[in-house]
Structures are given as C-alpha cells and as structure tokens.
Design an enzyme around this catalytic site. Structure first.
Site, PDB file in Angstrom:
ATOM      1  N   MET A  42       0.843  -1.188   0.000  1.00  0.00           N
ATOM      2  CA  MET A  42       0.000   0.000   0.000  1.00  0.00           C
ATOM      3  C   MET A  42       0.878   1.237   0.000  1.00  0.00           C
ATOM      4  O   MET A  42       1.881   1.287   0.704  1.00  0.00           O
ATOM      5  CB  MET A  42      -0.899   0.026   1.237  1.00  0.00           C
ATOM      6  N   ASP A  44       0.141   5.601  -1.577  1.00  0.00           N
ATOM      7  CA  ASP A  44      -0.548   6.886  -1.433  1.00  0.00           C
ATOM      8  C   ASP A  44      -2.023   6.766  -1.043  1.00  0.00           C
ATOM      9  O   ASP A  44      -2.778   5.971  -1.609  1.00  0.00           O
ATOM     10  CB  ASP A  44      -0.506   7.661  -2.751  1.00  0.00           C
ATOM     11  N   GLN A  60      -3.570   3.483  -3.149  1.00  0.00           N
ATOM     12  CA  GLN A  60      -2.836   2.680  -4.129  1.00  0.00           C
ATOM     13  C   GLN A  60      -2.417   1.369  -3.473  1.00  0.00           C
ATOM     14  O   GLN A  60      -1.977   1.355  -2.317  1.00  0.00           O
ATOM     15  CB  GLN A  60      -1.579   3.418  -4.594  1.00  0.00           C
ATOM     16  N   TRP A  68       6.097  -2.529  -4.505  1.00  0.00           N
ATOM     17  CA  TRP A  68       5.449  -1.669  -5.491  1.00  0.00           C
ATOM     18  C   TRP A  68       5.430  -2.360  -6.847  1.00  0.00           C
ATOM     19  O   TRP A  68       6.414  -2.946  -7.288  1.00  0.00           O
ATOM     20  CB  TRP A  68       6.194  -0.336  -5.610  1.00  0.00           C
ATOM     21  N   PHE A 106      -2.955   4.985 -10.942  1.00  0.00           N
ATOM     22  CA  PHE A 106      -2.168   5.778 -10.000  1.00  0.00           C
ATOM     23  C   PHE A 106      -3.085   6.703  -9.187  1.00  0.00           C
ATOM     24  O   PHE A 106      -4.296   6.663  -9.280  1.00  0.00           O
ATOM     25  CB  PHE A 106      -1.106   6.577 -10.746  1.00  0.00           C
ATOM     26  N   SER A 107      -2.462   7.585  -8.421  1.00  0.00           N
ATOM     27  CA  SER A 107      -3.180   8.373  -7.414  1.00  0.00           C
ATOM     28  C   SER A 107      -4.196   9.339  -8.012  1.00  0.00           C
ATOM     29  O   SER A 107      -4.117   9.722  -9.176  1.00  0.00           O
ATOM     30  CB  SER A 107      -2.184   9.145  -6.563  1.00  0.00           C
ATOM     31  N   ARG A 167       0.511  13.726 -13.212  1.00  0.00           N
ATOM     32  CA  ARG A 167      -0.239  12.768 -12.399  1.00  0.00           C
ATOM     33  C   ARG A 167      -0.820  13.381 -11.118  1.00  0.00           C
ATOM     34  O   ARG A 167      -0.529  14.492 -10.751  1.00  0.00           O
ATOM     35  CB  ARG A 167       0.637  11.577 -12.031  1.00  0.00           C
TER      36      ARG A 167
END
Length: 492
Positions: A42, A44, A60, A68, A106-107, A167
C-alpha cells in the site's frame, strides 16, 4: 465488455487478498491503530471523502505482493476515522490507458457529483511510445462498485509537460465549476497545473497554479489545494528536493486568474516516513490530512522492502491530523480527537525534574502508547533533553531536543537493526515559556509532535515487542517537565 474486464481483475485480486489476509494478520510488525492493508503493498492515500455518512479511504495498492508494482485502488470505510471496514477493490487496471506492469491506476481524488461518487485518477500505460500518464474518471452510484468512463482519458499531458510526469489529480468544486490541480514537471522543475470543468468530463487548462524556480525539486507529486480562513493552502511532495518530502504553502488565490501567490512555505512533517498527504473535510467541518508512512528517497536503496515485507504486507497511513491555521498563518497538524477513545491505563504526573541519570516513563505496554508533556523552558537549565523510545535488546529510537543549538532530531539508526536515518528540524524557542511535546508510538512507527503541532517527525521503526521501555534524560543541567500524561492505546 470493458467494464467486465475490470470486474474480473478486481475479483481475481480480491481472491488473492482473501487467501493471504489471515496469515498476514498474524505478523509481528502489524500496527495496532494505524490504517494498513489486509495484505500486499500500500502507498498513497487517494479519494479521501465523506459520502453518505461514512468516511471513505482509497489507496494505491498491489494485491499480489508486498512491493510496489502495477497499481490498483483499495477501499475502506469508517464512521470514526479509527475503525475501518475493508470493501472490495475499487479500481483495477483493465484498459489501454491504465493496464501496464509498472503502471496501472495511479493516485487521484474523489468528489460527489449529482449524488454519485466520482473518482479522478491517473492512468499509466505504455503503448510503444514510452510511459504515458493521463487523467481518467470512474464513478459509482453506491460508493462501492465503480465504472470507468467510456470517454477516458479526459486529459493528456499538455505541450511542454513530460508525459510520464503528469499525475495525481485533486478535484474540488467552487461555485458551479469543478477545479483540478495536477502534479507535473517542466524543464526539470516541479509545478502544479490548474484545470476547470463544468461537468467533470470535459476539462480545459486554466493556468499554472504554482511552480518551482529551482528550489522545490523536479516533480511535484500528489498536490492538494484548499481554503483555510481567508487564505489558501497548497501541499505537495517534491521529488529531488532532499529532506523536503511534504511541503505546505500558504498564500492568496485568485479564481479570476487561477494564480496562487504564496508567502509562507514550511514542512508538514520532517520525518523520514511522511509522503503524499491528501486532505478532506469531515462531516463536522474539520480539514483532515492523511499521508503514506513511507518515502521513496530511501526505500529502493535497501536490499528488500523491510521487515513487514517479509510478513506479506508493506505500507500504512500516518495518523489522521486536523489542519488548523494559527494567527501568524502557520499551520498546525493535530492528531484527530477520535484517537482519545483508544486511551487505556492513564498515568498523570504534575511535575518532575530530569537529570543525566535516566528516568523511566511508563506508558501502556511500552509498544502502543501515547505521551504528552510540557518542557518548562523558564526553569530548565539543560542544554539537551532526550527521550528514548522502544528501548530494549540493545536498541532504541532517540528524540533529542537540543535547546542550546535550536534543533530537534529523531535518530532511528539503532531502532530495529534495519532502519537507518536521522530526521532533523529547527527548534524555535524564541520568546517561549514552554515546549509542548506529543508522542504516538505504534508497533512499527513513532510520530512526535512539538511546538503546537507545527514541528513534527514521523519515522517507521520496526521494533520487537521486547523493546518496551521508555527513558528520559537531561544533559548539561536539569530539565523540568510538567503535565505528563501517558496512555496505552488499543483498538478494542
């Protein structure tokens, strides 16, 4: 068909989590009262929001390993910001714009629009022209099951912005218009781009909200923007800015021009493990901030991802903090009041004196606890005041208040046999009669707040249960401590 592919990928990933979660829950490094994944990786926090009477955390995650990799969005809900119910994964890679082994979903952030919960996230893919990051939309009528917008992506990197550095959209509404700030890089300098929309689907570039002129790194990750009183606050995590990992700026914003003019820039947290903070407003009007309790600068340097990785999980969130603005414009980051409901076995002591010989402090079981005290600067003659946390088996984590040099530091080099590093910050004692200190320790973390919650250090320490002692000392004179309170902290 496309929606079914995402649902299939969510089902497969959820089965992987369900298969592992019981074994992972027995890990010796599992936190007691911090939010963490059931299994896997885990990082962001995403989409923090109140929706239909509950708090929603998205995050995430990699369901398939404690490292990751290709990103999914995890999901959990709570009524008190402390006790969490895990829901099915919200987003999974499934489309040409977000399905990539080192990419994915992604975030991003969340907003309520026409009684639907909208997620805006960065899709990361590589279709033969290098990594490309785009902004995408998903939405839900029940707040649990999400559908990706058929017109995704809704935004691509504009000219001059690197396609792999575009992003982390944060969206809000002002008047009848939606606004979004997005992190980016241009000419190897970080910046925040501002967009606006009338319907959440069609977006146009408005302005560069703020930018680095060389002093704030080459990329701004996870920007956030919100109003605080008569001013506005921009937060972000700058890449390539050394010890600066989570920055806030306070200034004025003009909705007519889309430009932010800041006159205060400070750290949210000086610790080695505070990154990608995101804020949201609670049902009672508080501004709450949550961050990932890790940081990219040091993690890949190690041979593995840490002690929790070997237990099948990695990553958790720092304590939720209420953001408050002081009269001088500086911000405070105060652990949420809901944490007081976890207190057990209180111990209180009005006043005592520290000298060089160590004084042992009792707080709960010495593993998961809270400590509050004030250092009387008028009666203290010591040059340094030290508090040693998670002591035992020849290990400890040391917080030092150097009153002579004006510095606060947290040293975890001897904390657990694995973690390294010293976090440091300026200790401003000018015209102050006392220094307030507030400490939260969990099984794998130490969070220390000082000077009205404006001088903060969050560091991960993967200590064993045998490390359950606390000591305080003073050097170069005596130190007078008043108003000591200690508590054990337990979820149940």
């Amino acid at each position: 068909m496309e929606r079914n592919l995402m649902q299939l990928n969510i089902q497969r990933a959820q089965e992987e989590i369900d298969r592992k979660k019981e074994l992972v829950s027995k890990g010796s490094m599992r936190q007691e009262y911090h939010f963490m994944p059931q299994a896997g990786w885990m990082n962001d926090p995403n989409g923090l929001i109140c929706f239909r009477g509950k708090y929603h955390f998205f995050y995430q995650c990699n369901p398939y390993g404690a490292f990751w990799d290709c990103m999914y969005w995890g999901h959990a809900v709570s009524e008190d910001l402390i006790h969490w119910e895990y829901l099915p994964l919200a987003l999974a890679p499934s489309e040409s714009y977000d399905d990539y082994p080192k990419g994915g979903c992604f975030s991003g952030s969340a907003i309520v629009c026409e009684d639907k919960l909208f997620l805006m996230y960065t899709g990361t893919a590589n279709n033969g022209n290098g990594v490309e990051q785009t902004q995408c939309i998903a939405y839900s009528t029940d707040g649990i099951h999400f559908e990706k917008y058929g017109g995704n992506p809704v935004l691509r990197a504009p000219k001059g912005i690197k396609a792999d550095c575009f992003r982390d959209p944060k969206v809000w509404k002002h008047g009848d218009t939606y606004y979004m700030v997005c992190g980016a890089s241009r000419d190897n300098k970080g910046l925040a781009l501002l967009y606006r929309s009338k319907d959440m689907f069609h977006w146009s570039f408005f302005n560069v909200l703020a930018e680095s002129r060389g002093e704030w790194g080459f990329m701004w990750e996870c920007p956030d923007f919100f109003q605080a009183g008569d001013q506005y606050v921009l937060t972000f995590s700058p890449m390539g800015a050394g010890d600066h990992t989570s920055v806030y700026m306070v200034g004025d914003f003009d909705y007519e021009t889309g430009k932010f003019d800041y006159y205060i820039s400070k750290e949210i947290d000086w610790g080695l493990d505070y990154y990608a903070p995101q804020s949201f407003e609670t049902m009672d009007g508080r501004r709450i901030m949550v961050a990932w309790a890790n940081e990219w600068e040091w993690m890949p340097l190690w041979k593995d991802w840490g002690p929790s990785y070997r237990e099948g999980w990695s990553g958790f969130f720092n304590l939720p903090r209420e953001v408050r603005k002081k009269p001088d414009g500086l911000l405070q980051f105060v652990p949420v009041k809901e944490l007081e409901n976890l207190r057990v076995n209180p111990i209180k002591k009005e006043k005592f004196v520290l000298e060089e010989q160590e004084t042992e402090i009792k707080a709960g079981d010495g593993i998961c606890y809270e400590i509050k005290f004030n250092l009387d600067l008028q009666e203290t003659t010591a040059d340094q005041v030290e508090i040693k946390l998670r002591c035992g088996d020849g290990k400890n984590t040391v917080c030092l208040f150097d009153l002579k040099k004006g510095e606060m530091s947290v040293d975890r080099n001897f904390g657990d046999g694995w973690s390294k590093g010293i976090s440091r910050s300026i200790l401003n004692l000018k015209e102050k009669n006392e220094l307030d200190v507030h400490v939260f320790v969990d099984r794998s973390s130490v969070e220390i707040f000082a000077d009205q919650y404006s001088n903060n250090h969050s560091n991960n320490v993967f200590a064993s249960d045998e490390q359950n002692q606390i000591f305080m000392s003073a050097y170069g004179g005596k130190a007078v401590i008043s108003g000591l309170e200690t508590y054990g902290l337990k979820l149940s």
